[in-house]
Design an enzyme around this catalytic site. Structure first.
Site, PDB file in Angstrom:
ATOM      1  N   ASP A 393       0.855  -1.175   0.000  1.00  0.00           N
ATOM      2  CA  ASP A 393       0.000   0.000   0.000  1.00  0.00           C
ATOM      3  C   ASP A 393       0.903   1.241   0.000  1.00  0.00           C
ATOM      4  O   ASP A 393       2.108   1.141   0.263  1.00  0.00           O
ATOM      5  CB  ASP A 393      -0.895  -0.020   1.237  1.00  0.00           C
ATOM      6  CG  ASP A 393      -1.977   1.039   1.190  1.00  0.00           C
ATOM      7  OD1 ASP A 393      -2.216   1.585   0.096  1.00  0.00           O
ATOM      8  OD2 ASP A 393      -2.566   1.333   2.241  1.00  0.00           O
ATOM      9  N   THR A 395      -0.173   4.782   1.337  1.00  0.00           N
ATOM     10  CA  THR A 395      -0.361   5.709   2.446  1.00  0.00           C
ATOM     11  C   THR A 395       0.074   5.098   3.766  1.00  0.00           C
ATOM     12  O   THR A 395      -0.418   4.042   4.168  1.00  0.00           O
ATOM     13  CB  THR A 395      -1.832   6.143   2.544  1.00  0.00           C
ATOM     14  OG1 THR A 395      -2.224   6.701   1.288  1.00  0.00           O
ATOM     15  CG2 THR A 395      -2.022   7.163   3.644  1.00  0.00           C
ATOM     16  N   GLU A 499      -8.566  13.466   6.779  1.00  0.00           N
ATOM     17  CA  GLU A 499      -9.566  14.395   7.307  1.00  0.00           C
ATOM     18  C   GLU A 499      -8.927  15.416   8.244  1.00  0.00           C
ATOM     19  O   GLU A 499      -9.354  16.571   8.292  1.00  0.00           O
ATOM     20  CB  GLU A 499     -10.668  13.615   8.022  1.00  0.00           C
ATOM     21  CG  GLU A 499     -11.481  12.734   7.076  1.00  0.00           C
ATOM     22  CD  GLU A 499     -12.809  12.316   7.669  1.00  0.00           C
ATOM     23  OE1 GLU A 499     -12.909  12.262   8.909  1.00  0.00           O
ATOM     24  OE2 GLU A 499     -13.756  12.068   6.893  1.00  0.00           O
ATOM     25  N   LYS A 552     -17.537  14.357   0.041  1.00  0.00           N
ATOM     26  CA  LYS A 552     -16.136  14.409  -0.422  1.00  0.00           C
ATOM     27  C   LYS A 552     -15.698  13.007  -0.783  1.00  0.00           C
ATOM     28  O   LYS A 552     -16.258  12.012  -0.310  1.00  0.00           O
ATOM     29  CB  LYS A 552     -15.213  14.999   0.640  1.00  0.00           C
ATOM     30  CG  LYS A 552     -14.849  14.065   1.778  1.00  0.00           C
ATOM     31  CD  LYS A 552     -13.719  14.632   2.605  1.00  0.00           C
ATOM     32  CE  LYS A 552     -13.264  13.662   3.690  1.00  0.00           C
ATOM     33  NZ  LYS A 552     -14.276  13.323   4.670  1.00  0.00           N
ATOM     34  N   ARG A 604      -2.416  14.031  -3.277  1.00  0.00           N
ATOM     35  CA  ARG A 604      -3.623  13.211  -3.280  1.00  0.00           C
ATOM     36  C   ARG A 604      -4.810  14.159  -3.406  1.00  0.00           C
ATOM     37  O   ARG A 604      -5.006  15.032  -2.561  1.00  0.00           O
ATOM     38  CB  ARG A 604      -3.714  12.409  -1.983  1.00  0.00           C
ATOM     39  CG  ARG A 604      -4.908  11.478  -1.929  1.00  0.00           C
ATOM     40  CD  ARG A 604      -4.994  10.778  -0.589  1.00  0.00           C
ATOM     41  NE  ARG A 604      -6.076   9.818  -0.557  1.00  0.00           N
ATOM     42  CZ  ARG A 604      -6.475   9.181   0.528  1.00  0.00           C
ATOM     43  NH1 ARG A 604      -5.863   9.413   1.681  1.00  0.00           N
ATOM     44  NH2 ARG A 604      -7.457   8.307   0.476  1.00  0.00           N
ATOM     45  N   THR A 664      -2.612   1.016  -4.618  1.00  0.00           N
ATOM     46  CA  THR A 664      -3.109   2.128  -3.819  1.00  0.00           C
ATOM     47  C   THR A 664      -4.489   2.563  -4.294  1.00  0.00           C
ATOM     48  O   THR A 664      -4.861   2.331  -5.450  1.00  0.00           O
ATOM     49  CB  THR A 664      -2.133   3.320  -3.888  1.00  0.00           C
ATOM     50  OG1 THR A 664      -2.674   4.431  -3.170  1.00  0.00           O
ATOM     51  CG2 THR A 664      -1.892   3.744  -5.337  1.00  0.00           C
ATOM     52  N   GLY A 665      -5.209   3.197  -3.414  1.00  0.00           N
ATOM     53  CA  GLY A 665      -6.518   3.727  -3.773  1.00  0.00           C
ATOM     54  C   GLY A 665      -6.449   5.115  -4.367  1.00  0.00           C
ATOM     55  O   GLY A 665      -7.481   5.693  -4.728  1.00  0.00           O
ATOM     56  N   LYS A 729      -6.491  -6.724  -5.490  1.00  0.00           N
ATOM     57  CA  LYS A 729      -5.294  -7.247  -4.828  1.00  0.00           C
ATOM     58  C   LYS A 729      -5.247  -8.771  -4.929  1.00  0.00           C
ATOM     59  O   LYS A 729      -4.183  -9.357  -5.162  1.00  0.00           O
ATOM     60  CB  LYS A 729      -5.267  -6.809  -3.364  1.00  0.00           C
ATOM     61  CG  LYS A 729      -5.121  -5.307  -3.167  1.00  0.00           C
ATOM     62  CD  LYS A 729      -5.030  -4.952  -1.695  1.00  0.00           C
ATOM     63  CE  LYS A 729      -4.832  -3.445  -1.500  1.00  0.00           C
ATOM     64  NZ  LYS A 729      -4.702  -3.076  -0.061  1.00  0.00           N
ATOM     65  N   ASN A 751     -11.233  -5.244   4.544  1.00  0.00           N
ATOM     66  CA  ASN A 751     -11.393  -5.831   3.216  1.00  0.00           C
ATOM     67  C   ASN A 751     -10.099  -6.396   2.653  1.00  0.00           C
ATOM     68  O   ASN A 751     -10.105  -7.028   1.597  1.00  0.00           O
ATOM     69  CB  ASN A 751     -11.947  -4.784   2.238  1.00  0.00           C
ATOM     70  CG  ASN A 751     -13.378  -4.423   2.548  1.00  0.00           C
ATOM     71  OD1 ASN A 751     -14.116  -5.233   3.089  1.00  0.00           O
ATOM     72  ND2 ASN A 751     -13.772  -3.206   2.229  1.00  0.00           N
TER      73      ASN A 751
END
Length: 1082
Positions: A393, A395, A499, A552, A604, A664-665, A729, A751
């Protein structure tokens, strides 16, 4: 505040301590928290809903109530450890040999073998007990954690340290650490199947109070409680701990399940009433399991199981060989045959190997902790050395996870920039500047852009609206409190790092959540979901009663929900335009181009949107309707800098033959920029063909749209997959497995558990990982740092290398002794029986006493300097190890055999005595020649075994040149190298010296070891030991020659370039395709 109680026995006696009606207590005196209001529960447990317990309060309560565990379920079982020591094939072979020896009245051999068995079991017991304690402490480090508020600070603690009265925060993927009375929540649902059997998640409501004491409320209907060990499947919540350990609902079940473990297989009743076949199958399966458990061939690590099978195979093979050679042809299967079978069988069994392996792995697990790696499953220690692909990943793993909002773009307003700020929590630090241009225009213009130092005043309306959305579509909080140690005021934040970054930005501009939230009522919330990558909150203004949605999330996901915006032009005519426009495809392309301009800077990017709800009958629980027809408001670019050590670690991975993949997302542009910054992707993509560039960086949608055959035909599997979903993944791991790769996968979310289980080594994040992910993993990183993965792989390779070393040492000795004893069948005494060239006790002494300690010390060898430059190796028994084992063993057997032959036959016609194999009938005069031959060959084999331990330190380099890059003379460097592992040095030195007392001590030499004092034979023993050393050095020299020839074949300009450039293998020297496609270049 005082503690809840003064002792454990009084922990339920709240009647004397609180001002509440006795009816709020159950029959046993415990609090029925579901019948009380939040304020009453807080008063009973003497806690503060905002600040939680104080540290002193929590410590005292922990003493009173004990640890939050379900008793001694994980308590170390001494009986099981003893059984594990006895029930493995190698020890069983020794026990069988002992029984046979005692049965034929060979008391000394039987007694010595029994003593060896006792020593093995004792050492194994002590070491496994230590290992179990170590693994228990490691499991506690990786066990479920809890996020609690204490002293006004949010902190993460082990779940077992949670105490009644703690304020606990739970979110999706968390395991609830204790029974909680919920005090705040948002869309909270928990899976309570473990407790109630209910398959569907239970929706919670903290405002419910069941104050009608005449109506009993079942456990599953107490919606204002969250129960220990249940898993949060949706939303978030906060609660007061009302019960811990065995006082929880799951604790009551645990009590009833104690001692319910059984080795008996259950009868299959899935097809109705079972038939005789099902009962027979269950019975036979049970017998098989018990038998296999006794032999140790279905317990332990894969290597331990292989060694157990090896022991069984060698034992029975040697038994039949000896019986055939020595007895069956003459129909004389007697005591002598049995003793010789025992002797040869013992020579083939690496008796000390299991103990040495256990100790090595236990020490390795402890070393891992110091490198921020917690080993949850010992199997993974063997697997780590063979990893050749890592899927990581981004982050918090490749990056620092400390996010700072850098740029914000508001259409028809301009771009806001935050500078001079590296403090992720302090809204007062840094400067916000402004320019009325879009990121796309700034990127494309060649002119230097001057960001104004003064913000527009007053703020444009569109910017005000965006700030409101950014604040309310956010649950992070900021506060200033005084540090207990320094006494200074410091900024603290609670919530997700992304956030927090947004909340700090809005707070800089006086739009902090705390100052606004009191004017709004929170009606609904749809939390972030990895499958849709956005979140929304619904608020109603208390001043205007207007209900609005604030959203968001990922830019493309938010844009898909938007139908309008306020437009954008690079001029002042539409500055802060308030007239809505329909959002067209061209408009979306414009927004995406601005997003790309931000993401190529490594930011990001998130999008924000809003809408008014005018229909009072709308269903606020319907996410699809709430998140439709939104108005796009703007973008924010958040910077998460790479960890300083990441780039170096990625380079080290490439040097180690390990490919690194980023899953990564994030947006593809952000992912690509960070991947290039840390070295996962090459900087100059124009060196590569269009096909390769497309394959190197893909989105999850692109990857998932390919069939397995299409994926297998890709020139290279993606090095970066952006917008990655959990199922992506899993497909990536499957694709790597189809290419024969050994894969490590990182994960932190609930997940991610399927991919963690699918990978050869699943790696969970210890700081930000969910409990579900940790439970599915093999190892846990305590610092969430990619560099720690490399540390784990390096340690895994060190352990694999060291295991190879002592496996080679011990098995080569077995080969030598077996060959020596089998050839010894040719030595016939006057009674027509074969004479042992080594006695059973000598065999055991060499294998167990002399060789065990050097083997253990080989297991602690330091990693070689180039260990990460070697190719990954997923197996211990390589062809090189097997060939080395045969060569060293054969040469050792030859040296010992020639030594024995020279002594016995060197003086003419040999006299091999009568019954020299029995301690009871041994006669020093009759067996003198045999005894002298045994002593010399015993000394030779002992010293050769010790020399072999040193030779095994390096598979190629000479014992006299272990390190090639040294300026020291060979003799000085040899001393330095041998002294480097002082434990091994002293083991070898003491082993050399121990031969003399064994040969000379009266009674022990002739009655136990069946050998006698020697004179000139010492010279032969020394000479053949030196000859063994010379032969070993010659073999290594041959291996080095072969290796150099193999390397010469591989050496060419492209090979050398590939060593310095890990992406060279993908290079296309025809650059036209890529250079014609600017969008593929960076």
């Amino acid at each position: 505040m005082s503690s809840i109680n003064t002792n454990v026995a009084e922990k339920h006696s709240y009647k004397e301590r609180v001002n509440t009606d006795a009816s709020s207590l159950s029959a046993d005196g415990s609090v029925e928290a579901h019948r009380l209001t939040i304020e009453q529960v807080a008063k009973i447990f003497n806690t503060d809903i905002i600040n939680g317990l104080s540290t002193s309060q929590a410590n005292q309560t922990l003493k009173d109530f004990g640890a939050n565990t379900l008793g001694d379920g994980d308590k170390i079982s001494l009986t099981k450890i003893i059984a594990h020591q006895v029930c493995n094939a190698m020890i069983l072979v020794l026990i069988i040999s002992m029984v046979i020896a005692l049965a034929i009245k060979d008391w000394i051999s039987g007694g010595v073998i029994g003593f060896v068995v006792l020593i093995n079991i004792s050492v194994g017991f002590v070491q496994e007990y230590k290992a179990e304690k170590t693994m228990g402490s490691l499991r506690s480090l990786s066990s479920p954690t809890a996020r609690v508020t204490r002293n006004g600070d949010d902190t993460t603690i082990p779940a077992e340290e949670v105490v009644p009265g703690d304020i606990v925060h739970i979110k999706v993927g968390d395991t609830v650490p204790a029974d909680l009375r919920l005090i705040d929540l948002m869309n909270l649902e928990t899976d309570e199947a473990l407790l109630t059997g209910e398959s569907l998640p239970i929706t919670k409501n903290h405002l419910d109070v069941y104050d009608d004491y005449s109506v009993p409320i079942p456990v599953g209907d107490r919606l204002n409680l969250a129960y220990s060990s249940s898993v949060v499947s949706k939303g978030r919540g906060t609660g007061i701990v009302i019960a811990t350990a065995l006082d929880t609902q799951i604790g009551q079940i645990a009590k009833s399940l104690r001692n319910n473990n059984s080795v008996i297989r259950k009868v299959d009743k899935s097809n109705g009433k079972p038939k005789k076949r099902e009962y027979s199958k269950a019975f036979c399966g049970t017998i098989k399991d018990i038998f296999y458990n006794i032999l140790g061939i279905n317990v332990g690590t894969p290597l331990q199981r292989k060694l157990s099978w090896l022991a069984i195979f060698l034992f029975w093979g040697c038994r039949y060989f000896c019986n055939y050679c020595n007895g069956i042809p003459k129909n004389r299967v007697n005591k002598e045959v049995a003793i010789y079978a025992i002797c040869v069988a013992l020579s083939m069994i690496p008796s000390a190997l299991i103990v040495v392996l256990t100790i090595t792995m236990a020490v390795g697990a402890q070393v891992m902790v110091m490198k921020h790696v917690i080993v949850r499953k010992l199997d993974s220690l063997e697997a780590l050395g063979g990893i050749n692909d890592i899927c990581s990943d981004k982050t918090g793993t490749l990056t620092q996870g400390k996010m700072i909002a850098r740029k914000t773009w508001i259409p028809n307003v301009g771009t806001f920039n935050v500078g001079n700020s590296n403090d992720p929590f302090n809204p007062k630090a840094g400067e916000v500047s402004f320019v009325n241009l879009s990121p796309k225009f700034i990127e494309e213009t060649d002119e230097e852009i001057d960001f104004k130092q003064k913000l527009p005043s007053p703020f444009p309306e569109n910017f005000n609206n965006w700030l409101l959305t950014a604040t309310l579509a956010n649950i992070a909080t900021l506060n200033q409190s005084r540090d207990e140690e320094t006494g200074e005021l410091v900024w603290k934040a609670h919530g997700d790092a992304t956030e927090i970054a947004i909340q700090v930005f809005t707070s800089r501009l006086n739009y902090g959540r705390d100052s606004l939230i009191e004017n709004y009522e929170h009606l609904a919330e749809f939390p972030f979901d990895s499958s849709i990558k956005r979140m929304s909150a619904v608020y109603q203004s208390l001043q205007t009663n207007q209900i609005k949605v604030y959203t968001k999330g990922a830019v493309e996901r938010v844009l898909n929900c938007c139908t309008h915006w306020y437009g954008h032009e690079e001029n002042d005519e539409l500055y802060d335009n308030q007239q809505l426009k329909e959002l067209t495809d061209d408009d979306k392309h414009l927004i995406e181009s601005n997003m790309n301009a931000l993401s190529t800077q490594g930011l990001r990017v998130l999008a924000f949107a809003t809408k008014d709800i005018t229909n009072s009958s709308i269903d606020l629980s319907n996410r699809e309707s709430i998140e439709s027809n939104l108005i796009f408001q703007g973008l924010i670019g958040i910077y998460d800098p790479p960890r300083p050590e990441t780039a170096g670690s990625v380079k080290s991975c490439h040097n180690a033959g390990i490919n690194v993949h980023m899953l990564t997302g994030d947006h593809p542009g952000t992912a690509k920029a960070i991947a290039q910054e840390v070295g996962i992707l090459p900087h100059n993509l124009y060196h590569y063909s269009e096909e390769v560039v497309k394959a190197m960086c893909m989105t999850a949608n692109e990857f998932d749209s390919l069939s397995d055959d299409e994926i297998d035909k890709l020139p290279v599997l993606p090095l970066v997959i952006a917008r990655c979903a959990p199922q992506t993944k899993v497909r990536m791991i499957e694709a790597l497995h189809r290419r024969g790769k050994f894969v490590a996968m990182t994960g932190d979310g609930v997940n991610d558990s399927p991919s963690l289980k699918k990978a050869d080594v699943g790696i969970a994040m210890g700081l930000n990982g969910s409990d579900v992910a940790k439970d599915a993993s093999d190892i846990v990183l305590t610092d969430d740092n990619f560099a720690s993965i490399l540390n784990a792989i390096e340690e895994g390779r060190r352990m694999s290398s060291n295991i190879q070393k002592f496996v080679l040492q011990l098995l080569a000795e077995n080969v030598a002794q077996a060959l020596y004893l089998m050839v010894g069948l040719a030595f016939i005494d006057d009674s027509g029986l074969s004479v042992f060239p080594l006695s059973p006790v000598e065999v055991l002494w060499i294998l167990v006493v002399t060789s065990c300690f050097p083997a253990m010390d080989l297991g602690q060898e330091r990693a070689s300097d180039d260990i990460l430059e070697e190719s990954p190796n997923s197996t211990i028994f390589t062809w090189e190890v097997i060939i080395d084992m045969i060569v060293y063993g054969f040469w050792m057997a030859v040296c010992c055999l020639v030594c024995f032959v020279i002594i016995v036959y060197g003086e003419g016609d040999p006299y091999l005595g009568v019954n020299c194999n029995k301690s009871s009938s041994s006669n020093s005069d009759v067996c003198e020649l045999v005894f002298r031959g045994r002593s010399a060959s015993f000394a030779t084999m002992t010293w050769c075994a010790l020399i072999l331990a040193w030779e095994c330190i390096h598979p190629y380099n000479s014992l006299f040149y272990m390190r090639q890059d040294t300026d020291h003379p060979w003799w000085k460097q040899t001393v330095i190298d041998l002294w480097d592992n002082q434990f091994l040095f002293w083991s070898v030195a003491i082993g050399f010296i121990s031969v003399f007392p064994v040969v000379y001590i009266p009674v022990i030499n002739t009655k136990v070891f069946l050998h006698g004092p020697i004179g000139y034979e010492w010279g032969l023993a020394v000479g053949f030991s030196i000859l063994f050393l010379a032969g070993s050095e010659l073999w290594k020299w041959i291996k080095r020659i072969h290796k150099r020839k193999a390397n010469k074949k591989a050496k060419n300009p492209e090979y050398e370039l590939e060593r310095s450039d890990p992406f060279k293998k993908y290079a296309s020297f025809s650059r036209s395709n890529t250079m014609d496609r600017p969008e593929l270049m960076v």
